[in-house]
Design a protein around this motif. Sequence first.
Motif, PDB file in Angstrom:
ATOM      1  N   PRO A 100     -67.336 -13.387 -27.740  1.00 27.49           N
ATOM      2  CA  PRO A 100     -67.651 -13.761 -26.142  1.00 27.49           C
ATOM      3  C   PRO A 100     -66.432 -14.071 -25.101  1.00 27.49           C
ATOM      4  N   THR A 101     -66.066 -15.212 -25.478  1.00 28.29           N
ATOM      5  CA  THR A 101     -65.122 -15.780 -24.531  1.00 28.29           C
ATOM      6  C   THR A 101     -63.792 -15.184 -24.675  1.00 28.29           C
ATOM      7  N   TRP A 102     -63.466 -14.245 -24.873  1.00 31.32           N
ATOM      8  CA  TRP A 102     -61.953 -13.142 -24.985  1.00 31.32           C
ATOM      9  C   TRP A 102     -61.558 -12.444 -23.832  1.00 31.32           C
ATOM     10  N   ASP A 103     -62.612 -12.527 -22.754  1.00 34.68           N
ATOM     11  CA  ASP A 103     -61.823 -11.917 -21.538  1.00 34.68           C
ATOM     12  C   ASP A 103     -61.858 -13.454 -20.451  1.00 34.68           C
ATOM     13  N   MET A 104     -62.234 -14.024 -20.413  1.00 40.57           N
ATOM     14  CA  MET A 104     -62.244 -15.417 -20.214  1.00 40.57           C
ATOM     15  C   MET A 104     -60.473 -15.567 -18.619  1.00 40.57           C
ATOM     16  N   ALA A 105     -59.894 -15.179 -20.207  1.00 42.72           N
ATOM     17  CA  ALA A 105     -58.499 -15.354 -18.735  1.00 42.72           C
ATOM     18  C   ALA A 105     -58.496 -14.205 -17.790  1.00 42.72           C
ATOM     19  N   GLY A 106     -58.952 -12.676 -18.099  1.00 37.80           N
ATOM     20  CA  GLY A 106     -58.504 -11.667 -17.890  1.00 37.80           C
ATOM     21  C   GLY A 106     -58.021 -10.256 -17.937  1.00 37.80           C
ATOM     22  N   TYR A 107     -57.188 -10.117 -17.867  1.00 39.23           N
ATOM     23  CA  TYR A 107     -56.072  -9.149 -18.390  1.00 39.23           C
ATOM     24  C   TYR A 107     -55.302  -9.585 -18.812  1.00 39.23           C
ATOM     25  N   LEU A 108     -54.915  -9.587 -20.189  1.00 35.19           N
ATOM     26  CA  LEU A 108     -53.692 -10.622 -21.174  1.00 35.19           C
ATOM     27  C   LEU A 108     -52.861  -9.760 -21.326  1.00 35.19           C
ATOM     28  N   GLY A 109     -51.051 -10.516 -21.466  1.00 31.06           N
ATOM     29  CA  GLY A 109     -50.160  -9.916 -21.531  1.00 31.06           C
ATOM     30  C   GLY A 109     -49.811 -10.294 -23.814  1.00 31.06           C
ATOM     31  N   PRO A 110     -48.285 -11.545 -23.341  1.00 32.35           N
ATOM     32  CA  PRO A 110     -47.851 -11.348 -24.654  1.00 32.35           C
ATOM     33  C   PRO A 110     -48.748 -12.399 -25.489  1.00 32.35           C
ATOM     34  N   LEU A 111     -48.971 -12.281 -26.529  1.00 30.12           N
ATOM     35  CA  LEU A 111     -49.498 -13.653 -28.160  1.00 30.12           C
ATOM     36  C   LEU A 111     -48.069 -12.902 -28.771  1.00 30.12           C
ATOM     37  N   THR A 112     -48.676 -14.359 -29.577  1.00 28.39           N
ATOM     38  CA  THR A 112     -48.645 -15.293 -30.716  1.00 28.39           C
ATOM     39  C   THR A 112     -49.131 -16.017 -31.613  1.00 28.39           C
ATOM     40  N   SER A 113     -48.931 -16.473 -33.201  1.00 29.74           N
ATOM     41  CA  SER A 113     -49.714 -17.038 -33.690  1.00 29.74           C
ATOM     42  C   SER A 113     -49.173 -17.920 -34.020  1.00 29.74           C
ATOM     43  N   ASP A 114     -49.955 -19.199 -35.152  1.00 27.96           N
ATOM     44  CA  ASP A 114     -48.940 -19.123 -36.250  1.00 27.96           C
ATOM     45  C   ASP A 114     -49.501 -20.148 -37.415  1.00 27.96           C
ATOM     46  N   ARG A 115     -48.958 -20.449 -37.750  1.00 22.06           N
ATOM     47  CA  ARG A 115     -49.182 -20.657 -39.409  1.00 22.06           C
ATOM     48  C   ARG A 115     -50.794 -21.391 -40.124  1.00 22.06           C
ATOM     49  N   SER A 116     -51.252 -21.025 -38.887  1.00 24.21           N
ATOM     50  CA  SER A 116     -52.514 -21.867 -39.653  1.00 24.21           C
ATOM     51  C   SER A 116     -53.635 -20.736 -39.142  1.00 24.21           C
ATOM     52  N   GLY A 117     -53.219 -20.146 -38.157  1.00 28.41           N
ATOM     53  CA  GLY A 117     -53.869 -18.362 -37.984  1.00 28.41           C
ATOM     54  C   GLY A 117     -54.910 -18.160 -36.555  1.00 28.41           C
ATOM     55  N   ASN A 118     -54.028 -19.798 -35.442  1.00 28.82           N
ATOM     56  CA  ASN A 118     -54.125 -20.121 -33.927  1.00 28.82           C
ATOM     57  C   ASN A 118     -54.250 -18.517 -33.309  1.00 28.82           C
ATOM     58  N   VAL A 119     -54.352 -18.369 -32.553  1.00 28.20           N
ATOM     59  CA  VAL A 119     -53.704 -17.100 -31.222  1.00 28.20           C
ATOM     60  C   VAL A 119     -53.109 -17.921 -30.220  1.00 28.20           C
ATOM     61  N   TYR A 120     -52.423 -17.914 -30.090  1.00 27.72           N
ATOM     62  CA  TYR A 120     -51.897 -17.928 -28.333  1.00 27.72           C
ATOM     63  C   TYR A 120     -51.760 -17.034 -27.280  1.00 27.72           C
ATOM     64  N   VAL A 121     -51.888 -16.769 -26.308  1.00 29.71           N
ATOM     65  CA  VAL A 121     -52.070 -15.965 -25.542  1.00 29.71           C
ATOM     66  C   VAL A 121     -51.623 -16.224 -24.383  1.00 29.71           C
ATOM     67  N   ALA A 122     -51.077 -15.319 -23.065  1.00 30.88           N
ATOM     68  CA  ALA A 122     -50.841 -15.678 -21.643  1.00 30.88           C
ATOM     69  C   ALA A 122     -51.557 -14.797 -21.105  1.00 30.88           C
ATOM     70  N   PRO A 123     -52.445 -14.592 -19.398  1.00 31.98           N
ATOM     71  CA  PRO A 123     -52.712 -13.404 -18.880  1.00 31.98           C
ATOM     72  C   PRO A 123     -51.125 -13.187 -18.456  1.00 31.98           C
ATOM     73  N   ALA A 124     -51.803 -11.445 -17.848  1.00 34.14           N
ATOM     74  CA  ALA A 124     -51.110 -10.767 -17.317  1.00 34.14           C
ATOM     75  C   ALA A 124     -51.364  -9.887 -16.094  1.00 34.14           C
ATOM     76  N   PRO A 125     -51.171 -10.358 -15.249  1.00 34.67           N
ATOM     77  CA  PRO A 125     -51.683  -9.676 -13.839  1.00 34.67           C
ATOM     78  C   PRO A 125     -51.085  -7.576 -14.064  1.00 34.67           C
ATOM     79  N   ARG A 126     -51.530  -6.670 -15.106  1.00 32.16           N
ATOM     80  CA  ARG A 126     -51.129  -5.351 -15.128  1.00 32.16           C
ATOM     81  C   ARG A 126     -51.424  -4.786 -13.914  1.00 32.16           C
ATOM     82  N   VAL A 127     -52.586  -4.520 -13.639  1.00 35.00           N
ATOM     83  CA  VAL A 127     -53.239  -4.153 -13.005  1.00 35.00           C
ATOM     84  C   VAL A 127     -53.641  -4.372 -11.589  1.00 35.00           C
ATOM     85  N   SER A 128     -54.132  -5.200 -11.522  1.00 38.63           N
ATOM     86  CA  SER A 128     -54.107  -6.072  -9.605  1.00 38.63           C
ATOM     87  C   SER A 128     -54.688  -7.721 -10.143  1.00 38.63           C
ATOM     88  N   LEU A 129     -55.026  -7.989  -8.806  1.00 40.36           N
ATOM     89  CA  LEU A 129     -55.300  -9.932  -9.105  1.00 40.36           C
ATOM     90  C   LEU A 129     -56.077 -10.268  -9.170  1.00 40.36           C
TER      91      LEU A 129
END
Length: 326
Positions: A100-129
């Motif tokens: 349920p929380t995965w759309d809180m930042a709008g459209y997203l762009g790059p992502l990566t994860s660490d050795r504990s399985g935590n995922v880091y992601v950044a927003p990306a205005p791919r279509v509109s603001l």
Amino acid sequence: MTAEAAARPAAAHRRWIVGLSLAAAAIAVAVYFARSPQPSAPGEFAFGAVMHCRTVPAFAKALGYTESSVLDTLGNTKGLVLYDPPASAGAQPARVYRHPTWDMAGYLGPLTSDRSGNVYVAPAPRVSLYDNSPAKQNTLYKVDADTGAMAEFITLPAAAPPSPENPYGVLGLTYDCDTHSLYAASVAGSTRAQVLGRIYQVGLRTGTVGARFDRTDAFGLAVFNGASGKRLYFGSARSSEVRSVALASDGRFTGKARLAVSLVGWGASGDDKARRIIFDRNNVMVVRGMEFEFNLIATSERKQTDYRLSYDPGTDGWKPLAAYGK
């Protein structure tokens, strides 16, 4: 007392002053080099890519997903999506899951994860603001490995406020298992005339910015341990180049960036930008090239091409595995 005898104390005093100045300068130089990060030594870290420690998040394992499952930010879906790959080309993904929380930042762009399985992601205005406020384009979000919940992680300090001519912020993310560092490339604040982008090293032990590489508009990021030590490779958002900068043992940046690969003349347009850089299990560099001009065109509508390059330890350089030029 003769004039010669009278001059001796003054000369001795001058020699003492000069000696004291030289000693102070030597101490200052020693302190400078002690505080300035120095490049990691050749062989200090295992040769090759540095993403070997990443693991499937615990929450995904509990839902029955495996290493073959995909955590995706692309397509027409807002936010993050987890699914099993389709059984055949053209088929729909199977077992699609969205927290349920995965759309809180709008459209997203790059992502990566660490050795504990935590995922880091950044927003990306791919279509509109509308769903991606410019004020939030330099904020990174973290998906907790255990719960799957997304929350704000850190807001990276931009060199200047966002402007109407550049709606973008973070364009690249990568992780280094050796130093437990997260790297983020942002073009926030840059304009057509000014390069104000930054690459940040975020120490995940502290959750704070540990180092910054200024005046660089970068796209894809990846770390590789080569013959000369550890280096961060990044695609320029301004030109068709992949460049690299040496990293210290603790992941901080050292020295100036150098050219690694030029994509000029490669692909259909001849001026692709390196949107993504991957080092595979065979230590082949895969550069995903794409047209990019800081405008709002959906990524799905941009033509992308993969370029593959092999590493030459003798020159600490990279050579294309095929003829990509026109």
